[in-house]
Design a protein around this motif. Structure first.
Motif, PDB file in Angstrom:
ATOM      1  N   GLU A  25      53.701  34.313  50.479  1.00 23.25           N
ATOM      2  CA  GLU A  25      53.234  35.491  51.199  1.00 23.25           C
ATOM      3  C   GLU A  25      52.552  36.443  50.210  1.00 23.25           C
ATOM      4  O   GLU A  25      53.044  36.683  49.116  1.00 23.25           O
ATOM      5  N   TRP A  26      51.442  36.994  50.640  1.00 23.43           N
ATOM      6  CA  TRP A  26      50.630  37.854  49.794  1.00 23.43           C
ATOM      7  C   TRP A  26      51.430  39.022  49.233  1.00 23.43           C
ATOM      8  O   TRP A  26      51.409  39.263  48.015  1.00 23.43           O
ATOM      9  N   ASP A  27      52.130  39.765  50.064  1.00 18.15           N
ATOM     10  CA  ASP A  27      52.863  40.942  49.598  1.00 18.15           C
ATOM     11  C   ASP A  27      53.951  40.570  48.604  1.00 18.15           C
ATOM     12  O   ASP A  27      54.163  41.274  47.620  1.00 18.15           O
ATOM     13  N   ALA A  28      54.624  39.475  48.853  1.00 20.33           N
ATOM     14  CA  ALA A  28      55.670  39.019  47.934  1.00 20.33           C
ATOM     15  C   ALA A  28      55.064  38.587  46.597  1.00 20.33           C
ATOM     16  O   ALA A  28      55.632  38.862  45.534  1.00 20.33           O
ATOM     17  N   GLN A  29      53.908  37.964  46.645  1.00 24.41           N
ATOM     18  CA  GLN A  29      53.249  37.564  45.402  1.00 24.41           C
ATOM     19  C   GLN A  29      52.901  38.781  44.561  1.00 24.41           C
ATOM     20  O   GLN A  29      53.136  38.802  43.349  1.00 24.41           O
ATOM     21  N   LEU A  30      52.344  39.804  45.198  1.00 24.14           N
ATOM     22  CA  LEU A  30      52.024  41.034  44.458  1.00 24.14           C
ATOM     23  C   LEU A  30      53.279  41.666  43.874  1.00 24.14           C
ATOM     24  O   LEU A  30      53.279  42.161  42.754  1.00 24.14           O
ATOM     25  N   PHE A  31      54.332  41.635  44.647  1.00 27.51           N
ATOM     26  CA  PHE A  31      55.606  42.203  44.240  1.00 27.51           C
ATOM     27  C   PHE A  31      56.163  41.482  43.008  1.00 27.51           C
ATOM     28  O   PHE A  31      56.649  42.108  42.066  1.00 27.51           O
ATOM     29  N   PHE A  32      56.059  40.155  42.975  1.00 28.18           N
ATOM     30  CA  PHE A  32      56.613  39.362  41.875  1.00 28.18           C
ATOM     31  C   PHE A  32      55.752  39.423  40.617  1.00 28.18           C
ATOM     32  O   PHE A  32      56.166  38.928  39.569  1.00 28.18           O
ATOM     33  N   VAL A  89      56.865  33.241  34.922  1.00 31.48           N
ATOM     34  CA  VAL A  89      56.916  33.524  36.361  1.00 31.48           C
ATOM     35  C   VAL A  89      55.633  34.220  36.799  1.00 31.48           C
ATOM     36  O   VAL A  89      55.020  33.857  37.801  1.00 31.48           O
ATOM     37  N   VAL A  90      55.204  35.197  36.039  1.00 35.99           N
ATOM     38  CA  VAL A  90      53.989  35.946  36.379  1.00 35.99           C
ATOM     39  C   VAL A  90      52.772  35.016  36.357  1.00 35.99           C
ATOM     40  O   VAL A  90      51.923  35.084  37.251  1.00 35.99           O
ATOM     41  N   CYS A  91      52.719  34.127  35.382  1.00 35.29           N
ATOM     42  CA  CYS A  91      51.600  33.176  35.316  1.00 35.29           C
ATOM     43  C   CYS A  91      51.604  32.240  36.527  1.00 35.29           C
ATOM     44  O   CYS A  91      50.543  31.910  37.070  1.00 35.29           O
ATOM     45  N   GLU A  92      52.783  31.837  36.955  1.00 34.29           N
ATOM     46  CA  GLU A  92      52.901  30.984  38.142  1.00 34.29           C
ATOM     47  C   GLU A  92      52.402  31.725  39.389  1.00 34.29           C
ATOM     48  O   GLU A  92      51.676  31.156  40.212  1.00 34.29           O
ATOM     49  N   ILE A  93      52.767  32.983  39.503  1.00 32.33           N
ATOM     50  CA  ILE A  93      52.317  33.802  40.633  1.00 32.33           C
ATOM     51  C   ILE A  93      50.794  33.979  40.565  1.00 32.33           C
ATOM     52  O   ILE A  93      50.100  33.892  41.581  1.00 32.33           O
ATOM     53  N   THR A 129      44.867  31.931  46.693  1.00 29.90           N
ATOM     54  CA  THR A 129      44.932  32.644  47.972  1.00 29.90           C
ATOM     55  C   THR A 129      44.089  33.908  48.024  1.00 29.90           C
ATOM     56  O   THR A 129      43.621  34.281  49.098  1.00 29.90           O
ATOM     57  N   ALA A 130      43.889  34.572  46.912  1.00 31.51           N
ATOM     58  CA  ALA A 130      43.212  35.872  46.915  1.00 31.51           C
ATOM     59  C   ALA A 130      41.791  35.842  47.466  1.00 31.51           C
ATOM     60  O   ALA A 130      41.410  36.745  48.217  1.00 31.51           O
ATOM     61  N   PRO A 131      40.991  34.835  47.136  1.00 33.62           N
ATOM     62  CA  PRO A 131      39.626  34.849  47.672  1.00 33.62           C
ATOM     63  C   PRO A 131      39.556  34.807  49.202  1.00 33.62           C
ATOM     64  O   PRO A 131      38.554  35.190  49.788  1.00 33.62           O
ATOM     65  N   ARG A 132      40.637  34.373  49.855  1.00 33.54           N
ATOM     66  CA  ARG A 132      40.649  34.316  51.322  1.00 33.54           C
ATOM     67  C   ARG A 132      41.113  35.622  51.944  1.00 33.54           C
ATOM     68  O   ARG A 132      41.016  35.791  53.159  1.00 33.54           O
ATOM     69  N   GLU A 133      41.614  36.536  51.143  1.00 37.42           N
ATOM     70  CA  GLU A 133      42.084  37.818  51.659  1.00 37.42           C
ATOM     71  C   GLU A 133      40.909  38.758  51.889  1.00 37.42           C
ATOM     72  O   GLU A 133      39.824  38.563  51.334  1.00 37.42           O
ATOM     73  N   ASN A 134      41.159  39.794  52.691  1.00 36.42           N
ATOM     74  CA  ASN A 134      40.074  40.749  52.946  1.00 36.42           C
ATOM     75  C   ASN A 134      39.799  41.581  51.693  1.00 36.42           C
ATOM     76  O   ASN A 134      40.596  41.614  50.752  1.00 36.42           O
ATOM     77  N   LEU A 135      38.671  42.247  51.683  1.00 36.20           N
ATOM     78  CA  LEU A 135      38.219  42.942  50.475  1.00 36.20           C
ATOM     79  C   LEU A 135      39.144  44.074  50.036  1.00 36.20           C
ATOM     80  O   LEU A 135      39.322  44.288  48.836  1.00 36.20           O
ATOM     81  N   SER A 136      39.753  44.775  50.965  1.00 37.81           N
ATOM     82  CA  SER A 136      40.644  45.866  50.563  1.00 37.81           C
ATOM     83  C   SER A 136      41.867  45.319  49.830  1.00 37.81           C
ATOM     84  O   SER A 136      42.320  45.909  48.845  1.00 37.81           O
TER      85      SER A 136
END
Length: 161
Positions: free
Chosen positions: A93-100, A108-112, A119-126
């Motif tokens: 999940e996007w929010d959980a990834q940002l959180f981790f 761990v951070v490199c894995e995230i 996944t990021a390129p598929r997210e909206n611009l904001s």
């Protein structure tokens, strides 16, 4: 309705099959639209089915618990994050990834970051802008070359270099 398509001979069908060309089925625009709507409705039903699953509720409860520890007990905070990763793996999940991304373990951070690169390129611009800002702060606050390389990879993926 009459079929006004040109019918192919068996020889033409065989030669197309031998070349690896698949015969195209003509579908009317209405049928194509109906199929697309049915497909999206089925996807929504599947998402609803899994979002209300006990596992999803359990994961959400664990994430809320970790969020609460963020300001109160940093050691417990990182320990709970590690437990979450052990129990559920890398969050999708996007929010959980940002959180981790706040985890203190560089691996761990490199894995995230690897997941975010996908996944990021598929997210909206904001959302990409939020990630870009977070990556800038991370790149300024670390001296780890491995982490810096991963950050740059994600920045390139979202075109925020």
């Amino acid at each position: 309705m009459s079929d006004e398509r040109e019918k192919k001979s068996w020889a033409e069908i065989d030669s197309a099959r031998n070349r690896g060309v698949k015969a195209t089925k003509s579908v009317s625009k209405a049928d194509a639209r109906e199929q697309k709507l049915a497909s999206s409705a089925a996807k929504k039903k599947l998402e609803a089915l899994f979002s209300s699953s006990p596992l999803s509720k359990e994961k959400a409860a664990k994430l809320n618990e970790i969020h609460k520890l963020r300001l109160s007990d940093r050691n417990q905070y990182y320990q709970k994050m590690s437990e979450y990763l052990k129990d559920y793996g890398t969050p999708r999940e996007w929010d959980a990834q940002l959180f981790f991304l706040d985890h203190r373990d560089v691996n761990v951070v490199c894995e995230i970051l690897d997941e975010l690169k996908k996944t990021a390129p598929r997210e909206n611009l904001s959302r990409q802008d939020v990630l870009g800002s977070k990556l800038k702060v991370m790149s300024l606050s670390t001296f780890d070359s491995k982490l810096l390389d991963k950050i740059k990879e994600v920045q390139v993926a979202i075109l925020k270099t």
